[in-house]
Scaffold this active site. Structure first.
Site, PDB file in Angstrom:
ATOM      1  N   TYR A 197       0.771  -1.280   0.027  1.00  0.00           N
ATOM      2  CA  TYR A 197      -0.082   0.086   0.173  1.00  0.00           C
ATOM      3  C   TYR A 197       0.969   1.236   0.087  1.00  0.00           C
ATOM      4  CZ  TYR A 197      -3.860  -3.138   0.955  1.00  0.00           C
ATOM      5  OH  TYR A 197      -4.702  -4.296   0.827  1.00  0.00           O
ATOM      6  N   HIS A 246      -9.243   2.801  -5.289  1.00  0.00           N
ATOM      7  CA  HIS A 246      -8.407   1.703  -4.465  1.00  0.00           C
ATOM      8  C   HIS A 246      -6.906   2.149  -4.927  1.00  0.00           C
ATOM      9  CE1 HIS A 246     -11.765  -0.678  -3.534  1.00  0.00           C
ATOM     10  NE2 HIS A 246     -12.209  -0.514  -4.905  1.00  0.00           N
TER      11      HIS A 246
HETATM   12  O1  CA2 Z   1      -6.369  -1.174  -2.733  1.00  0.00           O
HETATM   13  C1  CA2 Z   1      -7.142  -0.455  -1.845  1.00  0.00           C
HETATM   14  O2  CA2 Z   1      -7.171   0.672  -1.764  1.00  0.00           O
HETATM   15  C2  CA2 Z   1      -8.020  -1.489  -1.093  1.00  0.00           C
HETATM   16  O3  CA2 Z   1      -9.160  -0.764  -1.020  1.00  0.00           O
HETATM   17  C3  CA2 Z   1      -7.324  -1.456   0.206  1.00  0.00           C
HETATM   18  C4  CA2 Z   1      -8.147  -2.476   1.107  1.00  0.00           C
HETATM   19  C5  CA2 Z   1      -8.332  -3.947   0.445  1.00  0.00           C
HETATM   20  O4  CA2 Z   1      -9.040  -4.772   1.313  1.00  0.00           O
HETATM   21  C6  CA2 Z   1      -9.025  -3.678  -0.915  1.00  0.00           C
HETATM   22  O5  CA2 Z   1      -9.047  -5.082  -1.476  1.00  0.00           O
HETATM   23  C7  CA2 Z   1      -8.248  -2.876  -1.859  1.00  0.00           C
HETATM   24  C8  CA2 Z   1      -7.353  -2.757   2.315  1.00  0.00           C
HETATM   25  C9  CA2 Z   1      -7.117  -1.751   3.243  1.00  0.00           C
HETATM   26  C10 CA2 Z   1      -6.107  -1.873   4.160  1.00  0.00           C
HETATM   27  O6  CA2 Z   1      -5.110  -1.174   4.281  1.00  0.00           O
HETATM   28  C11 CA2 Z   1      -3.995  -1.322   4.994  1.00  0.00           C
HETATM   29  C12 CA2 Z   1      -3.048  -0.274   4.924  1.00  0.00           C
HETATM   30  C13 CA2 Z   1      -1.680  -0.474   5.675  1.00  0.00           C
HETATM   31  C14 CA2 Z   1      -1.555  -1.845   6.276  1.00  0.00           C
HETATM   32  C15 CA2 Z   1      -2.494  -2.466   6.364  1.00  0.00           C
HETATM   33  C16 CA2 Z   1      -3.615  -2.493   5.944  1.00  0.00           C
END
Ligand code: CA2
Length: 150
Positions: free
Chosen positions: A26, A103
């Site tokens: 991310y 996303h």
């Molecule tokens: O790619 C994206 O923006 C998502 O919406 C992010 C979600 C994921 O479940 C989607 O499939 C795609 C996850 C968000 C979690 O964010 C984190 C950030 C840092 C560390 C752990 C999780």
């Protein structure tokens, strides 16, 4: 001077962790940095942005409900709820407002369950895979939709 377009920016569960965990997936940018950059881009484009992040589905629903009549559009990264939440979808639809789904990651290049979105078909557009720039691109699309561009 025309009235500023009011845009509600919603961040779903776990996005508060941005910049502190899983930087390989991310990136290293924090949510506060994303919001700051987006606020500046919005200002430049004549929009006023409000930001909301929650790890709780019900809180997200309540904030979305409150946007009806108080905002012109919604920019949302529903995070994991994208793939599961009928209630979030229903709340977005009930506002009657144009929604853009964004996303950070390319959800189509990851696990197959991430290819399902309960939000995409009620959104005017979807942007994914560009990291923090997905938000800026999504905002540009939402504002151009509000100005009547096809
Ligand atoms: O790619 C994206 O923006 C998502 O919406 C992010 C979600 C994921 O479940 C989607 O499939 C795609 C996850 C968000 C979690 O964010 C984190 C950030 C840092 C560390 C752990 C999780």
């Amino acid at each position: 001077m025309p009235e500023a377009q009011r845009i509600l920016v919603i961040h779903g569960p776990n996005l508060n962790l941005l910049g502190s965990r899983e930087p390989d997936v991310y990136g290293a940018t924090t949510l506060a940095e994303i919001d700051r950059a987006l606020e500046a881009a919005g200002k430049e484009a004549g929009a006023s942005l409000e930001f909301f992040q929650s790890n709780h589905e019900g809180e997200l629903v309540e904030r979305i409900q409150a946007a009806a009549g108080a905002a012109e559009g919604i920019l949302i990264n529903p995070a994991g709820l994208t793939h599961t939440s009928v209630v979030l979808r229903d709340a977005l639809l009930a506002t009657g407002l144009p929604v853009v789904e964004v996303h950070l990651s390319n959800v189509h290049a990851r696990e197959s369950f991430r290819r399902t979105s309960l939000v995409s078909d009620v959104a005017v557009g979807v942007v994914c895979g560009f990291g923090p720039a997905s938000y800026r691109l999504g905002l540009t699309g939402l504002l151009s939709h509000l100005q009547g561009s096809p």
